[in-house]
Design a protein around this motif. Structure first.
Motif, PDB file in Angstrom:
ATOM      1  N   UNK A 221       0.951  -1.158   0.131  1.00 28.80           N
ATOM      2  CA  UNK A 221       0.294   0.182   0.124  1.00 28.80           C
ATOM      3  C   UNK A 221       0.823   1.614  -0.165  1.00 28.80           C
ATOM      4  N   UNK A 222       1.885   1.296   0.514  1.00 27.47           N
ATOM      5  CA  UNK A 222       2.322   1.935   0.716  1.00 27.47           C
ATOM      6  C   UNK A 222       3.927   2.687  -0.485  1.00 27.47           C
ATOM      7  N   UNK A 223       3.181   1.951  -1.499  1.00 28.82           N
ATOM      8  CA  UNK A 223       4.071   1.937  -2.597  1.00 28.82           C
ATOM      9  C   UNK A 223       3.403   3.398  -3.274  1.00 28.82           C
ATOM     10  N   UNK A 224       1.672   2.452  -3.600  1.00 27.21           N
ATOM     11  CA  UNK A 224       0.661   2.941  -4.067  1.00 27.21           C
ATOM     12  C   UNK A 224       0.747   4.975  -3.564  1.00 27.21           C
ATOM     13  N   UNK A 225       0.608   5.048  -2.000  1.00 23.07           N
ATOM     14  CA  UNK A 225       0.025   5.791  -1.457  1.00 23.07           C
ATOM     15  C   UNK A 225       1.715   6.813  -1.483  1.00 23.07           C
ATOM     16  N   UNK A 226       2.552   6.972  -1.150  1.00 26.69           N
ATOM     17  CA  UNK A 226       4.319   7.302  -0.805  1.00 26.69           C
ATOM     18  C   UNK A 226       4.549   8.347  -2.225  1.00 26.69           C
TER      19      UNK A 226
ATOM     20  N   UNK B  40      -8.642   6.853  -8.601  1.00 27.15           N
ATOM     21  CA  UNK B  40      -8.282   4.944  -9.395  1.00 27.15           C
ATOM     22  C   UNK B  40      -6.987   5.093  -7.727  1.00 27.15           C
ATOM     23  N   UNK B  41      -6.509   6.027  -7.011  1.00 29.53           N
ATOM     24  CA  UNK B  41      -5.468   5.526  -6.274  1.00 29.53           C
ATOM     25  C   UNK B  41      -6.692   4.616  -5.058  1.00 29.53           C
ATOM     26  N   UNK B  42      -7.501   5.522  -4.267  1.00 32.74           N
ATOM     27  CA  UNK B  42      -8.518   4.833  -3.332  1.00 32.74           C
ATOM     28  C   UNK B  42      -9.064   3.623  -4.229  1.00 32.74           C
ATOM     29  N   UNK B  43      -9.204   3.023  -5.021  1.00 33.80           N
ATOM     30  CA  UNK B  43     -10.050   1.662  -6.338  1.00 33.80           C
ATOM     31  C   UNK B  43      -8.460   0.781  -5.488  1.00 33.80           C
ATOM     32  N   UNK B  44      -7.294   1.623  -5.888  1.00 36.11           N
ATOM     33  CA  UNK B  44      -6.300   0.078  -5.982  1.00 36.11           C
ATOM     34  C   UNK B  44      -5.678   0.071  -4.148  1.00 36.11           C
ATOM     35  N   UNK B  45      -5.720   1.308  -3.593  1.00 37.64           N
ATOM     36  CA  UNK B  45      -5.839   0.714  -2.189  1.00 37.64           C
ATOM     37  C   UNK B  45      -5.891  -0.208  -2.024  1.00 37.64           C
ATOM     38  N   UNK B  46      -7.913  -0.168  -2.125  1.00 39.17           N
ATOM     39  CA  UNK B  46      -9.095  -0.514  -1.893  1.00 39.17           C
ATOM     40  C   UNK B  46      -8.622  -2.562  -2.508  1.00 39.17           C
ATOM     41  N   UNK B  47      -8.710  -2.604  -3.607  1.00 35.69           N
ATOM     42  CA  UNK B  47      -8.480  -3.743  -4.080  1.00 35.69           C
ATOM     43  C   UNK B  47      -6.824  -4.756  -2.997  1.00 35.69           C
ATOM     44  N   UNK B  48      -5.978  -3.734  -2.620  1.00 37.89           N
ATOM     45  CA  UNK B  48      -4.538  -4.177  -2.110  1.00 37.89           C
ATOM     46  C   UNK B  48      -5.107  -4.519  -0.855  1.00 37.89           C
TER      47      UNK B  48
ATOM     48  N   UNK C 102      -8.625  -5.363  -0.236  1.00 39.44           N
ATOM     49  CA  UNK C 102      -8.896  -6.629  -0.070  1.00 39.44           C
ATOM     50  C   UNK C 102      -8.649  -7.857  -0.307  1.00 39.44           C
ATOM     51  N   UNK C 103      -7.028  -8.079  -1.028  1.00 40.12           N
ATOM     52  CA  UNK C 103      -6.710  -8.959  -1.810  1.00 40.12           C
ATOM     53  C   UNK C 103      -5.255 -10.113  -1.251  1.00 40.12           C
ATOM     54  N   UNK C 104      -4.885  -8.758   0.392  1.00 42.89           N
ATOM     55  CA  UNK C 104      -4.188  -8.767   0.743  1.00 42.89           C
ATOM     56  C   UNK C 104      -4.197  -9.995   2.302  1.00 42.89           C
TER      57      UNK C 104
END
Length: 52
Positions: A1-6, A40-48, A50-52
Motif C-alpha cells: 500500500x505504501x508503494x501506492x500512497x507514497x 483510481x488511488x482509492x481503488x488501488x488501495x482497496x484492491x490491496x 481486499x486481496x492481501x
C-alpha cells in the motif's frame, strides 16, 4: 500500500496546490482530473486491502 500512497504524498508535499484541487472549487481547470486520480488511488488501495 505504501508503494501506492507514497508518490501521492510526496507530490502533495512538493506541489501543495495540486493536493488542494481535490477539495477545492469544482470550477478549477484540473479539478475533475484530480478527482479521477483520487478515485483510481482509492481503488488501488482497496484492491490491496481486499486481496492481501
Amino acid at each position: 500500500m505504501m508503494a501506492i500512497v507514497r508518490p501521492v504524498v510526496e507530490c502533495t508535499r512538493t506541489q501543495v496546490d495540486n493536493g488542494r484541487l481535490c477539495l477545492g472549487d469544482p470550477a478549477e481547470p484540473h479539478h475533475h482530473e484530480a478527482l479521477t486520480i483520487t478515485g483510481r488511488t482509492a481503488q488501488a488501495v482497496a484492491a490491496v486491502l481486499c486481496c492481501a
